[in-house]
Motif scaffolding. Structure first.
Motif, short mmCIF file in Angstrom:
data_model
loop_
_atom_site.label_atom_id
_atom_site.label_comp_id
_atom_site.label_asym_id
_atom_site.label_seq_id
_atom_site.Cartn_x
_atom_site.Cartn_y
_atom_site.Cartn_z
N GLU A 159 0.81 -1.22 0.06
CA GLU A 159 0.28 -0.17 0.02
C GLU A 159 0.71 1.20 -0.01
OE1 GLU A 159 -2.34 -0.71 3.56
OE2 GLU A 159 -3.62 -2.12 2.32
N LYS A 160 2.40 1.19 -0.07
CA LYS A 160 3.19 2.09 -0.20
C LYS A 160 3.18 2.84 1.14
CE LYS A 160 3.88 1.60 -4.82
NZ LYS A 160 3.07 0.38 -4.75
N LYS A 161 2.84 2.40 2.20
CA LYS A 161 2.98 2.87 3.67
C LYS A 161 4.23 2.39 4.11
CE LYS A 161 -2.07 2.86 4.33
NZ LYS A 161 -3.21 2.19 4.98
N MET B 116 1.58 5.79 -19.57
CA MET B 116 3.01 5.73 -19.92
C MET B 116 3.83 7.02 -19.38
SD MET B 116 3.24 4.70 -24.13
CE MET B 116 2.27 5.90 -24.63
N GLN B 117 3.27 7.73 -18.55
CA GLN B 117 3.61 8.77 -17.93
C GLN B 117 4.27 9.83 -18.63
OE1 GLN B 117 6.45 6.50 -15.13
NE2 GLN B 117 5.03 6.17 -13.63
N ALA C 188 -8.38 20.39 -15.14
CA ALA C 188 -7.09 20.81 -15.00
C ALA C 188 -6.45 20.08 -13.94
CB ALA C 188 -7.04 22.31 -15.02
N LEU C 189 -6.97 20.17 -12.69
CA LEU C 189 -6.62 19.68 -11.41
C LEU C 189 -6.34 18.27 -11.50
CD1 LEU C 189 -8.43 21.19 -8.48
CD2 LEU C 189 -6.00 21.55 -9.06
N LYS C 190 -7.21 17.30 -12.43
CA LYS C 190 -7.02 16.02 -12.56
C LYS C 190 -5.85 15.85 -13.45
CE LYS C 190 -8.99 12.95 -11.89
NZ LYS C 190 -8.77 11.63 -11.11
N LYS C 191 -5.29 16.49 -14.26
CA LYS C 191 -4.29 16.46 -15.09
C LYS C 191 -2.86 16.77 -14.06
CE LYS C 191 -6.11 14.71 -18.55
NZ LYS C 191 -5.88 13.36 -18.75
N TYR C 192 -2.94 17.93 -13.38
CA TYR C 192 -1.93 18.27 -12.59
C TYR C 192 -1.68 17.22 -11.41
CZ TYR C 192 -2.26 22.72 -14.98
OH TYR C 192 -2.42 23.56 -15.77
N ALA C 193 -2.85 16.70 -10.86
CA ALA C 193 -2.68 15.38 -10.02
C ALA C 193 -2.18 14.23 -10.43
CB ALA C 193 -3.94 15.31 -9.32
N ALA C 194 -2.13 14.11 -11.89
CA ALA C 194 -1.79 13.00 -12.40
C ALA C 194 0.08 12.95 -12.58
CB ALA C 194 -2.28 12.64 -13.84
N VAL C 195 0.47 14.37 -12.67
CA VAL C 195 1.81 14.59 -12.85
C VAL C 195 2.31 14.38 -11.42
CG1 VAL C 195 3.48 16.44 -13.04
CG2 VAL C 195 1.56 16.56 -14.61
N GLN C 196 1.91 14.77 -10.33
CA GLN C 196 2.35 14.29 -9.01
C GLN C 196 2.25 12.86 -8.71
OE1 GLN C 196 -0.43 15.24 -5.89
NE2 GLN C 196 1.18 15.16 -4.25
N ASP D 291 5.17 7.76 -8.41
CA ASP D 291 5.79 6.56 -9.09
C ASP D 291 7.31 6.46 -9.08
OD1 ASP D 291 3.07 5.57 -9.03
OD2 ASP D 291 2.73 5.96 -11.31
N TYR D 292 7.76 7.45 -9.43
CA TYR D 292 9.37 7.43 -9.70
C TYR D 292 9.97 7.00 -8.33
CZ TYR D 292 8.89 9.89 -14.26
OH TYR D 292 8.68 10.19 -15.49
N GLU D 293 9.39 7.62 -7.36
CA GLU D 293 9.96 7.68 -5.86
C GLU D 293 9.73 5.98 -5.63
OE1 GLU D 293 10.12 10.15 -1.82
OE2 GLU D 293 8.35 10.28 -3.32
N ASP D 294 8.57 5.39 -5.77
CA ASP D 294 8.26 4.11 -5.45
C ASP D 294 9.17 3.20 -6.31
OD1 ASP D 294 6.52 5.07 -3.58
OD2 ASP D 294 4.88 4.85 -5.05
N ASP D 295 9.23 3.51 -7.58
CA ASP D 295 10.15 2.58 -8.24
C ASP D 295 11.50 2.47 -7.89
OD1 ASP D 295 7.94 2.32 -9.89
OD2 ASP D 295 8.65 3.69 -11.48
N GLN D 296 12.17 3.17 -6.89
CA GLN D 296 13.24 2.84 -6.78
C GLN D 296 13.53 1.79 -5.58
OE1 GLN D 296 15.16 5.81 -3.72
NE2 GLN D 296 13.06 6.70 -3.80
N TYR D 297 12.39 1.32 -5.15
CA TYR D 297 12.59 0.41 -3.98
C TYR D 297 13.19 -0.67 -4.45
CZ TYR D 297 10.98 -2.54 -0.18
OH TYR D 297 10.99 -3.37 1.09
#
Length: 875
Positions: free
Chosen positions: A100-102, A491-492, A513-521, A526-532
């Motif tokens: 759960e990424k916790k 595909m990010q 617009a907020l949906k797309k900006y939230a998708a960027v976040q 995901d980048y941060e989680d991918d390093q695990y």
């Protein structure tokens, strides 16, 4: 008595011989991913021991893997309650939380598990990975020590401990561990890549400890013994170490590197540094060296380009003449981008323009002249037109750039670069419809070019054609995807998310617009989680140096321009909605008519049917498997496809603060970040944070227009408070404001002084009007102030003009059309300020192509005259 008290817990822990064997089988089945058999085995145990905590947890874990997450998690929680002292139940719970990424909670669960099984290797490895993910380096050292103590023969454990010491800042300890590790090695074969990487890491540690002699000795011995196999790395590190040691061999080492790759800027800079030369302070000596390299490597571009940065006067003129002529003769499309950095020097800018114009004059095809005065390729004329068009476009001389591009297109109508340059020029000039059409013309020259497809879609979004852009992007996305946008989000694709978000924001659809900006976040999450997974993989494969670079990159991840742009844009929307909640309700119905609402509902239904059909087709073609395993990771579920819940959230400011928080350390030099932080902090009553934001912004640019608006806002905010801000934040905040706007100066006087000091800046005039709005000025006063931007001496670009238009629109000014008419006259190429009827025609025209235009002309249908060429003639 005490035995009787613990008897129930023991009965929940211990199984009979038969069930104990079944439980071991359950663990083996789980490891082998035989989930259905594992579930049956768990049920067999639970029939006789329904409260056995470990079996309940294992059954829950199996169910989670089979996709029955809620049921599985509930069983795991029940299992923990049944046996709080079992390492298995805590390990399972940690696995669930990790999925759960916790990560913080998972680390607590694993730590709890280690209390009851201190030497469990699997647990210790998982704990080490979580500690690295969370950057708990002191704890990581302790965990790695334990692993090494348990398995001293495993090479990986030695390296992992050294890396742990390195990350925690104890380089001397890392050196000791590596030295001890190398003593344990015997009969290491030549060209062993893993050992080579370890030795390079050892050299890196010594270099960071500034033990350069020892590092050089190790490097030389390892290179001689052929235990380090990366020859380029050997040369680079050796040259760097010799430079730091100020050795006589350093010059030769850097020269060898230049010969190895004469197109590497760093090698030339290293050579200069070794000679004691600074490119800024010793240009003459550096130029002489670069001249020698140019003779030695006549095909190398770098020494000639570096010479342009250092040369001046006639010498620059001579070098630039040869450089430009060579690039134009070869037809290098990126030539302008290459020399653009020289434009900071106005003298060099003028020289480059004169040289290019001279080459154009000498290469212009003229039938009356038997031969050209300059011996060049026939295509040189085309490329010099392209270069000059980019040059004048960069200088905001749009009509001249468009004129040159029309000549180039008439000369060679099949070169896509000409149309992309035309599109870029029109975009800068404010003609987004013409830019979109020009980019589409470029795309049609090569329909299989994904770059041109992407560019055309991007420009269509900027013109407001979101659906048409999506259709273009769909030519290269998966055909079985629910939509092109869904595939690009998967595909990010950051460009797509940002461009569509901006398009929706400009159209007033803030929820989308907020949906797309939230998708960027989410992409950066995901980048941060991918390093695990790399915390274990990189140590197993001994790719240590790259791994350390990746960790450093991850630590600065959110300094990426895309994240900064999305965070600032989203925070502004959150602030606007907080200030005016009616915006949210207006976005929910969108002010649409009944017919529009019905059409939207119909489109939504059709989209759902399409998605269901795609899912059905995907499941029909998917390979079947007896071992169903949907994994521990929680898939992202979008329960707010239109962004309504996001826009209507009661925690708008908290969401904005969370977005901006990483930027306080990662984007300290970006003044827009601090402006956004102030806007959020002052509304959250975080007065110390607001004061810090204003102070930091002032150190970056004390005269920045948006900062002026915030200073006036802060002073007005303090003066209108019913009660003083309590200590300790109140006095600090007031003191900060008084440093910027003294108490004896009124906000109105401060605002007028700022206007007097920046009377020729359009952006400053807009800021003064915005500050007046915050002070409660009348509409007429703000309108009169805004209209001063129309004076001839005021510097005004299209971007600022659009911001001024938006501000006047927010004020619901009746003079908006008057302003648009004036802007339309001033910005001759722009179509942004046309009337609604003209814009309608332009939209239709922008969605046509040259082929359609010719057909329309044949049929007697006139194309709109508001294209860039006609606008230029009318002007």
């Amino acid at each position: 008595m005490s035995k009787k008290a613990v008897a129930p817990k023991e009965s929940n822990r211990y199984l009979s011989s038969k069930e104990s064997t079944l439980f071991k089988e359950l663990l083996s089945l789980y490891e082998a991913k035989q989930l259905k058999k594992g579930l049956k085995t768990a049920d067999q145990i639970l029939k006789k021991h329904p409260e056995h905590g470990e079996t309940l947890c294992m059954k829950g874990l199996v169910l989670v893997h089979m996709g029955r997450r809620e049921e599985g998690v509930e069983l795991v929680r029940k299992g923990i309650r049944m046996d709080l002292t079992s390492h298995i139940v805590w390990h399972v719970f940690g696995l669930i939380q990790k999925g759960e990424k916790k990560y913080e909670d998972a680390l607590k669960s694993y730590t709890q598990a280690l209390r009851f099984d201190k030497d469990n290797m699997n647990l210790l490895r998982d704990v080490a990975q979580l500690q690295t993910q969370l950057r708990v380096y002191d704890g990581l050292v302790e965990t790695r020590h334990t692993l090494l103590r348990l398995r001293p023969t495993a090479r990986q454990n030695w390296i992992a401990l050294a890396v742990a010491y390195h990350l925690s800042g104890h380089l001397a300890e890392a050196k000791k561990v590596l030295a001890e590790y190398e003593k344990t090695l015997k009969n290491v074969p030549h060209y062993d890549v893993e050992h080579s990487e370890t030795l390079l890491y050892h050299v890196r540690v010594l270099e960071e400890l500034e033990q350069h002699s020892e590092a050089l000795a190790l490097l030389d011995v390892s290179a001689k013994d052929r235990t380090i196999v990366d020859k380029t790395a050997i040369m680079e590190i050796r040259a760097r170490l010799l430079l730091k040691l100020k050795s006589d061999e350093a010059e030769h080492a850097w020269k060898v590197l230049v010969e190895h790759n004469p197109e590497c800027y760093d090698y030339y800079k290293g050579y200069m540094l070794n000679q004691g030369l600074s490119l800024d302070e010793n240009p003459a000596e550096a130029l002489a060296i670069l001249h020698e390299f140019s003779i030695q490597f006549p095909k190398a571009n770098v020494p000639r380009r570096l010479s342009l940065s250092l040369a001046s006067g006639e010498e620059f003129q001579t070098l630039a003449q040869a450089y430009l002529l060579s690039g134009l003769t070869k037809g290098i499309p990126s030539l302008f981008v290459d020399v653009k950095s020289l434009y900071t020097d106005t003298t060099k800018l003028k020289s480059l323009q004169d040289i290019a114009e001279s080459i154009r004059k000498d290469t212009t095809p003229d039938p009356s002249v038997a031969s050209s005065s300059v011996s060049t390729e026939p295509t040189t004329y085309l490329w010099v037109l392209y270069f000059l068009a980019q040059h004048y476009s960069y200088l905001s001389e749009y009509l001249k750039a468009l004129e040159l591009l029309e000549l180039a297109i008439a000369h060679t109508p099949t070169l896509p670069e000409l149309y992309t340059c035309k599109a870029r020029t029109l975009k800068r000039a404010g003609d987004f419809f013409g830019a979109s059409r020009a980019m589409e013309d470029a795309r049609l020259l090569d329909g299989q070019d994904r770059f041109l497809n992407t560019k055309s879609a991007k420009y269509r979004m900027r013109a407001g054609f979101i659906d048409e852009a999506s259709a273009l992007l769909g030519l290269f996305t998966k055909k079985d995807a629910p939509s092109p946008g869904a595939d690009l989000e998967e595909m990010q694709s950051l460009f797509y998310l940002l461009e569509e978000g901006d398009a929706h924001r400009r159209a007033g659809r803030l929820n989308l617009a907020l949906k797309k900006y939230a998708a960027v976040q989410r992409v950066f999450d995901d980048y941060e989680d991918d390093q695990y997974d790399f915390h274990g993989y990189s140590l197993r494969k001994f790719t240590i140096n790259i791994y350390l670079n990746v960790l450093n990159w991850e630590d600065h991840l959110r300094s990426h321009p895309s994240y900064i742009k999305a965070a600032i844009a989203a925070s502004r929307i959150f602030v606007n909605v907080f200030d005016n909640p009616k915006i949210a309700s207006g976005n929910i119905d969108g002010g649409a008519t009944d017919a529009e609402k019905k059409a939207k509902k119909k489109a939504k239904k059709a989209q759902k049917e399409k998605e269901d059909a795609a899912k059905k087709a995907a499941s029909a073609t998917a390979p079947t498997s007896t071992n169903e395993d949907k994994g521990l990771d929680v898939p992202y579920k979008d329960d707010d496809p239109d962004g309504i819940k996001l826009l209507s959230s009661p925690e708008l400011l908290e969401l904005a603060a969370k977005l901006l928080q990483p930027l306080t350390t990662l984007a300290q030099s970006n003044i827009e970040v601090w402006i956004a932080i102030y806007d959020v902090a002052i509304r959250r009553d975080k007065h110390l944070q607001a004061a810090q934001a204003l102070t930091h912004a002032r150190t970056l640019d004390p005269e920045y227009p948006d900062l002026h608006v915030r200073v006036v806002h802060a002073r007005h905010f303090v003066s209108t408070l019913p009660e003083p801000i309590p200590s300790p934040s109140g006095p600090v905040f007031i003191e900060t404001i008084q440093k910027m706007l003294p108490e004896e100066v009124s906000p109105e006087t401060f605002n007028s002084q700022y206007l007097q000091n920046h009377s020729t800046s359009g952006k400053a005039i807009l800021a003064t009007a915005q500050a007046s709005c915050a002070l409660g000025a009348s509409l007429q006063e703000m309108e009169d102030l805004i209209f001063t931007v129309l004076r001839d001496e005021v510097q005004l670009d299209i971007k600022t003009a659009l911001e001024i238009s938006s501000f006047l629109k927010e004020l619901k000014s009746s003079r908006l059309d008057e302003l648009h008419q004036a802007f339309d006259v001033r910005f001759t190429v722009s179509t942004a300020f046309k009337t609604s009827d003209e814009l309608t025609k332009l939209r239709e025209w922008a969605l046509t192509t040259k082929a359609n235009d010719s057909k329309s002309s044949d049929n007697g249908v006139d194309a709109p005259v508001e294209n860039e060429a006609e606008l230029g003639k009318d002007a």
